[in-house]
Design an enzyme around this catalytic site. Structure first.
Site, PDB file in Angstrom:
ATOM      1  N   GLY A 215     -35.561 -46.513 -41.248  1.00 11.04           N
ATOM      2  CA  GLY A 215     -34.567 -45.607 -40.679  1.00 11.04           C
ATOM      3  C   GLY A 215     -34.825 -45.402 -39.190  1.00 11.04           C
ATOM      4  O   GLY A 215     -35.584 -46.134 -38.561  1.00 11.04           O
ATOM      5  N   ILE A 216     -34.168 -44.368 -38.633  1.00  8.30           N
ATOM      6  CA  ILE A 216     -34.297 -44.080 -37.201  1.00  8.30           C
ATOM      7  C   ILE A 216     -35.364 -43.018 -37.005  1.00  8.30           C
ATOM      8  O   ILE A 216     -35.498 -42.129 -37.833  1.00  8.30           O
ATOM      9  CB  ILE A 216     -32.983 -43.477 -36.646  1.00  8.30           C
ATOM     10  CG1 ILE A 216     -31.783 -44.310 -37.050  1.00  8.30           C
ATOM     11  CG2 ILE A 216     -33.039 -43.294 -35.131  1.00  8.30           C
ATOM     12  CD1 ILE A 216     -30.448 -43.638 -36.766  1.00  8.30           C
ATOM     13  N   GLY A 217     -36.085 -43.085 -35.897  1.00  6.48           N
ATOM     14  CA  GLY A 217     -36.888 -41.936 -35.506  1.00  6.48           C
ATOM     15  C   GLY A 217     -38.376 -42.178 -35.454  1.00  6.48           C
ATOM     16  O   GLY A 217     -38.859 -43.310 -35.558  1.00  6.48           O
ATOM     17  N   ALA A 218     -39.105 -41.073 -35.273  1.00  6.72           N
ATOM     18  CA  ALA A 218     -40.535 -41.143 -35.010  1.00  6.72           C
ATOM     19  C   ALA A 218     -41.311 -41.689 -36.217  1.00  6.72           C
ATOM     20  O   ALA A 218     -42.277 -42.434 -36.045  1.00  6.72           O
ATOM     21  CB  ALA A 218     -41.048 -39.751 -34.644  1.00  6.72           C
ATOM     22  N   ILE A 219     -40.876 -41.331 -37.425  1.00  2.00           N
ATOM     23  CA  ILE A 219     -41.669 -41.757 -38.589  1.00  2.00           C
ATOM     24  C   ILE A 219     -41.594 -43.279 -38.807  1.00  2.00           C
ATOM     25  O   ILE A 219     -42.636 -43.927 -38.897  1.00  2.00           O
ATOM     26  CB  ILE A 219     -41.294 -40.942 -39.847  1.00  2.00           C
ATOM     27  CG1 ILE A 219     -41.795 -39.503 -39.621  1.00  2.00           C
ATOM     28  CG2 ILE A 219     -41.862 -41.549 -41.110  1.00  2.00           C
ATOM     29  CD1 ILE A 219     -41.453 -38.528 -40.706  1.00  2.00           C
ATOM     30  N   GLU A 238     -30.641 -51.575 -42.295  1.00  4.24           N
ATOM     31  CA  GLU A 238     -29.385 -51.096 -41.706  1.00  4.24           C
ATOM     32  C   GLU A 238     -29.423 -51.259 -40.182  1.00  4.24           C
ATOM     33  O   GLU A 238     -28.502 -51.747 -39.568  1.00  4.24           O
ATOM     34  CB  GLU A 238     -29.245 -49.636 -42.073  1.00  4.24           C
ATOM     35  CG  GLU A 238     -28.104 -48.924 -41.457  1.00  4.24           C
ATOM     36  CD  GLU A 238     -28.050 -47.510 -42.033  1.00  4.24           C
ATOM     37  OE1 GLU A 238     -28.168 -47.369 -43.265  1.00  4.24           O
ATOM     38  OE2 GLU A 238     -27.907 -46.569 -41.243  1.00  4.24           O
ATOM     39  N   GLY A 336     -27.248 -44.811 -44.619  1.00  7.29           N
ATOM     40  CA  GLY A 336     -27.573 -45.862 -45.585  1.00  7.29           C
ATOM     41  C   GLY A 336     -28.739 -45.508 -46.481  1.00  7.29           C
ATOM     42  O   GLY A 336     -29.267 -46.385 -47.175  1.00  7.29           O
TER      43      GLY A 336
HETATM   44  N1  COA Z   1     -35.531 -26.343 -42.366  1.00  7.32           N
HETATM   45  C1  COA Z   1     -35.192 -25.987 -41.130  1.00  7.32           C
HETATM   46  N2  COA Z   1     -35.239 -26.835 -40.069  1.00  7.32           N
HETATM   47  C2  COA Z   1     -35.657 -28.074 -40.311  1.00  7.32           C
HETATM   48  C3  COA Z   1     -36.032 -28.510 -41.573  1.00  7.32           C
HETATM   49  C4  COA Z   1     -35.958 -27.601 -42.639  1.00  7.32           C
HETATM   50  N3  COA Z   1     -36.295 -27.961 -43.880  1.00  7.32           N
HETATM   51  N4  COA Z   1     -36.410 -29.791 -41.506  1.00  7.32           N
HETATM   52  C5  COA Z   1     -36.281 -30.178 -40.247  1.00  7.32           C
HETATM   53  N5  COA Z   1     -35.826 -29.137 -39.511  1.00  7.32           N
HETATM   54  C6  COA Z   1     -35.544 -29.146 -38.071  1.00  7.32           C
HETATM   55  C7  COA Z   1     -36.722 -29.714 -37.296  1.00  7.32           C
HETATM   56  O1  COA Z   1     -37.651 -28.695 -36.970  1.00  7.32           O
HETATM   57  C8  COA Z   1     -36.031 -30.284 -36.085  1.00  7.32           C
HETATM   58  O2  COA Z   1     -35.700 -29.229 -35.193  1.00  7.32           O
HETATM   59  P1  COA Z   1     -35.978 -29.365 -33.623  1.00  7.32           P
HETATM   60  O3  COA Z   1     -35.096 -30.520 -33.203  1.00  7.32           O
HETATM   61  O4  COA Z   1     -35.541 -28.052 -33.104  1.00  7.32           O
HETATM   62  O5  COA Z   1     -37.429 -29.673 -33.513  1.00  7.32           O
HETATM   63  C9  COA Z   1     -34.706 -30.800 -36.634  1.00  7.32           C
HETATM   64  O6  COA Z   1     -34.500 -30.084 -37.844  1.00  7.32           O
HETATM   65  C10 COA Z   1     -34.741 -32.291 -36.954  1.00  7.32           C
HETATM   66  O7  COA Z   1     -35.838 -32.584 -37.793  1.00  7.32           O
HETATM   67  P2  COA Z   1     -36.644 -33.939 -37.610  1.00  7.32           P
HETATM   68  O8  COA Z   1     -37.647 -34.016 -38.660  1.00  7.32           O
HETATM   69  O9  COA Z   1     -37.094 -34.085 -36.191  1.00  7.32           O
HETATM   70  O10 COA Z   1     -35.474 -34.948 -37.858  1.00  7.32           O
HETATM   71  P3  COA Z   1     -35.400 -36.496 -37.546  1.00  7.32           P
HETATM   72  O11 COA Z   1     -34.778 -36.721 -36.237  1.00  7.32           O
HETATM   73  O12 COA Z   1     -36.700 -37.185 -37.852  1.00  7.32           O
HETATM   74  O13 COA Z   1     -34.338 -36.947 -38.644  1.00  7.32           O
HETATM   75  C11 COA Z   1     -33.293 -36.861 -40.782  1.00  7.32           C
HETATM   76  C12 COA Z   1     -34.595 -36.718 -40.018  1.00  7.32           C
HETATM   77  C13 COA Z   1     -33.593 -36.690 -42.240  1.00  7.32           C
HETATM   78  C14 COA Z   1     -32.279 -35.836 -40.340  1.00  7.32           C
HETATM   79  C15 COA Z   1     -32.712 -38.307 -40.506  1.00  7.32           C
HETATM   80  O14 COA Z   1     -33.648 -39.256 -40.904  1.00  7.32           O
HETATM   81  C16 COA Z   1     -31.419 -38.540 -41.249  1.00  7.32           C
HETATM   82  O15 COA Z   1     -30.375 -38.187 -40.764  1.00  7.32           O
HETATM   83  N6  COA Z   1     -31.482 -39.161 -42.442  1.00  7.32           N
HETATM   84  C17 COA Z   1     -30.307 -39.427 -43.247  1.00  7.32           C
HETATM   85  C18 COA Z   1     -29.713 -40.781 -42.952  1.00  7.32           C
HETATM   86  C19 COA Z   1     -30.667 -41.904 -43.297  1.00  7.32           C
HETATM   87  O16 COA Z   1     -31.699 -41.716 -43.908  1.00  7.32           O
HETATM   88  N7  COA Z   1     -30.288 -43.108 -42.924  1.00  7.32           N
HETATM   89  C20 COA Z   1     -31.104 -44.224 -43.289  1.00  7.32           C
HETATM   90  C21 COA Z   1     -31.049 -45.401 -42.476  1.00  7.32           C
HETATM   91  S1  COA Z   1     -30.957 -45.231 -40.699  1.00  7.32           S
END
Ligand code: COA
Length: 431
Positions: A215-219, A238, A336
């Site tokens: 996926g996208i992002g730091a992890i 994807e 996805g």
């Molecule tokens: N309750 C409240 N706030 C929360 C939270 C929770 N349970 N979990 C995360 N947050 C907040 C974080 O603190 C962060 O806030 P900040 O920006 O103020 O620091 C924000 O929400 C984003 O969290 P983060 O963990 O940094 O998100 P991310 O950018 O790593 O994205 C998903 C994580 C899940 C949103 C992202 O992976 C996604 O949209 N997934 C669905 C789509 C997908 O999986 N596609 C797959 C192929 S690309």
């Protein structure tokens, strides 16, 4: 001169002239992410005073999305198939809509006229000798939108890398806007200690020869840091980003063990910096295909050793995943995620992994929760998840009872929250 070359000249217009063909009430589907046809969208926004109720449909918005500004409300209504940073506020304030859908199924919404497409705004490369243009960094739903649209307006941008796979012939385009501009870039994320610990845990689940979806992002980027000792990894994802380039250059990703599309990096869109765009440009090993192929769980499931790695906002103690809502607010979308989780589950020796930090909001909120937040949707059902990974370890859920799941998930939650979660699990009758 080939026939298409003559026609090409007649189709060239300015961005302003091209978007004049968009009428009030039209549904306009635009390319997205780093493939957004920026000049066309700017020209459309400039027509705000001339149109009403133009519906703008897309997934990830990386540009400024000015059509979602409050003053544009009468002219444009955005229909988000995925919510991004620049569209979130408008969705939250009900000035824009959100339509839940699996990424793999978006092309069917267009083909089956559930969402008929009036106009497609796309960005493509310059044509080859036969008049075919590449979709560059975004084939996904954009290719099918163009195939279904009444009017296709294309920005031809010389800065767009030429990738193999999905293409469009100039005969199938109504108006061409030649405009070169740098692509939108996604900067590599900051990877902290928590992401590194998660990355290391996930890397332990990946065998040599595996095919990866990231996926996208730091992890996902952190996972890549811990794969440098692996051999013959492959990509069927994807999307992918700059992190994959380093592993490809180091000879770790060879795609040689893939049993489907061997030797190829397969994706449906790309997001990254110029480094990624230079890597994929005219690279015979990179192929972008429409999302109804790349994200089709049946295609994904035919890969052996398919590993899907996605993130989430919350996981409850039964293993239900919320990856898209913070409380009742739509934060992103399913994208996805389920396509790949389902596909990886079907794959011989496949694994589907949800990886997330154990807490949010500076440690104040546990992301392993007894129940998902009130109002939040279940993105991935408890039946689909194999592994949940945090910086504290790996919870294997497949084949586990509700009691075993709850115990495994509490064990990878942040230590500060374990006593509370244990009590809540007891009250709920899970353990
Ligand atoms: N309750 C409240 N706030 C929360 C939270 C929770 N349970 N979990 C995360 N947050 C907040 C974080 O603190 C962060 O806030 P900040 O920006 O103020 O620091 C924000 O929400 C984003 O969290 P983060 O963990 O940094 O998100 P991310 O950018 O790593 O994205 C998903 C994580 C899940 C949103 C992202 O992976 C996604 O949209 N997934 C669905 C789509 C997908 O999986 N596609 C797959 C192929 S690309």
């Amino acid at each position: 001169m080939n026939q298409w070359k003559e026609k090409y000249q007649h189709k060239i217009v300015s961005a302003e002239q091209a978007v004049k063909h968009i009428q009030s009430g039209h549904r306009v589907v635009t390319g997205h992410a780093c493939g957004e046809p920026q000049v066309l969208i700017e020209a459309l926004v400039a027509r705000a005073s001339e149109v009403e109720n133009v519906e703008i449909v897309h997934m990830v918005a990386m540009g400024p999305a000015k059509y979602t500004q409050p003053e544009m409300e009468k002219s444009f209504r955005h229909n988000a198939l995925f919510v991004g940073g620049t569209t979130r506020k408008a969705v939250e304030e009900k000035r824009a809509d959100f339509t839940p859908c699996f990424f793999s199924e978006i092309p069917r919404l267009f083909k089956e006229k559930i969402l008929p497409v009036d106009v497609a705004l796309i960005q493509i490369t310059t044509p080859d000798e036969q008049g075919f243009c590449s979709y560059g960094v975004s084939a996904d739903y954009t290719k099918v939108a163009a195939e279904c649209a009444q009017i296709v307006i294309a920005q031809i941008n010389q800065c767009l890398p030429r990738t193999g796979g999905a293409e469009i012939h100039l005969d199938d385009i109504h108006f061409i806007v030649e405009y070169d501009e740098p692509l939108i870039e996604l900067r590599p994320p900051k990877i902290g200690d928590i992401e590194k610990a998660i990355g290391e845990n996930v890397a332990g689940l990946i065998p040599d020869g595996a095919t990866l979806q990231l996926g996208i992002g730091a992890i996902p980027d952190a996972v890549l840091l811990f794969l440098t000792d692996k051999k013959d990894l492959g990509i069927h994802s994807e999307m992918f980003s700059d992190g994959v380039v380093s592993l490809a250059e180091a000879g770790v990703i060879t795609n040689q063990k893939k049993n489907i599309n061997p030797g190829k990096f397969m994706a449906t869109f790309l997001m990254g910096t110029k480094r990624l765009y230079d890597f994929v440009d005219h690279n015979p090993d990179v192929e972008l295909q429409s999302v109804d192929y790349i994200n089709d769980p049946c295609i994904i499931g035919q890969h052996h050793n398919m590993i899907s790695i996605n993130s989430a906002l919350q996981v409850d103690l039964m293993g239900e995943v919320n990856a898209e809502m913070i409380g009742s607010k739509q934060f992103s979308g399913v994208g996805g995620q389920v396509d790949f989780i389902r596909g990886a589950s079907r794959s011989l020796n496949g694994k589907s992994i949800i990886a997330l930090p154990s807490t949010a909001a500076g440690g104040k909120i546990s992301r392993i929760a007894c129940e998902l937040d009130r109002g939040a949707a279940v993105t991935t059902s408890r039946n689909d998840v194999h592994y949940v990974v945090t910086e504290y370890g790996i919870a294997e859920l497949r084949g586990k009872s509700l009691r075993e799941r709850a115990l495994a998930l509490i064990a990878i939650s942040h230590p500060d929250f374990r006593p509370i979660l244990r009590n809540q699990a007891k009250e709920k009758g899970l353990i």
